[in-house]
Design a protein around this motif. Sequence first.
Motif, short mmCIF file in Angstrom:
data_model
loop_
_atom_site.label_atom_id
_atom_site.label_comp_id
_atom_site.label_asym_id
_atom_site.label_seq_id
_atom_site.Cartn_x
_atom_site.Cartn_y
_atom_site.Cartn_z
N ASP A 78 0.86 -1.18 0.00
CA ASP A 78 0.00 0.00 0.00
C ASP A 78 0.90 1.24 0.00
OD1 ASP A 78 -2.28 1.60 0.16
OD2 ASP A 78 -2.24 1.61 2.35
N SER A 134 1.35 11.96 -0.13
CA SER A 134 0.63 13.15 0.33
C SER A 134 1.63 14.28 0.56
CB SER A 134 -0.15 12.86 1.61
OG SER A 134 0.73 12.49 2.64
N THR A 147 4.35 7.08 2.21
CA THR A 147 4.22 6.02 3.20
C THR A 147 3.94 4.71 2.47
OG1 THR A 147 3.33 7.58 4.80
CG2 THR A 147 2.98 5.24 5.25
N SER A 157 7.85 5.53 6.28
CA SER A 157 7.54 6.84 5.69
C SER A 157 8.83 7.56 5.36
CB SER A 157 6.76 7.70 6.66
OG SER A 157 5.40 7.51 6.51
N ASP A 183 1.04 5.43 -0.16
CA ASP A 183 0.28 6.66 0.03
C ASP A 183 1.23 7.85 -0.17
OD1 ASP A 183 -1.89 8.37 0.81
OD2 ASP A 183 -0.91 8.58 2.77
#
Length: 155
Positions: free
Chosen positions: A94, A98, A116, A143, A96
Amino acid sequence: MPRPRFWGEALRDDESGSAALEFIVGGVVLLVPIVYLIVTLGMIQSHALGVEAASRHVARAVSSAEGAEDADARAAAVLDSIVREYDLDADTLDVDVSCVGDSTACPAAGETLRVTVAASVPLPLVPPVLGLQDATRIGVESSSVQKVSRYWRDG
């Protein structure tokens, strides 16, 4: 006059023939869990290093890209390489992306980008019965933060 020996005393004094059996039973009882623990910790460490490398390299690839299309292509290439190198399960990976600030456009030139990456590690020798293979997964996450290049082009 010598004292007569009873059956219990004769057995207590006889110590022949049991050392090999004790070593085998004791060795198996102690060795199998230790080997399983070493293999499991090795798999968890490998996945932890993989998600750490993925988050760091994806953040660098996206932040140094010239635009959104270039960033997507770079991130996909980096993730494919990391999945192959660290033998990660791409289905459980997964990612992510941002921005740290309150920016409406992310990523944008000069923004701080946070990537992340999370994955789950299957435990070895867990049978796929009653969903045990999914219930016994251990999650790892990493991260990374990078500053987006000032040469980033929107659109």
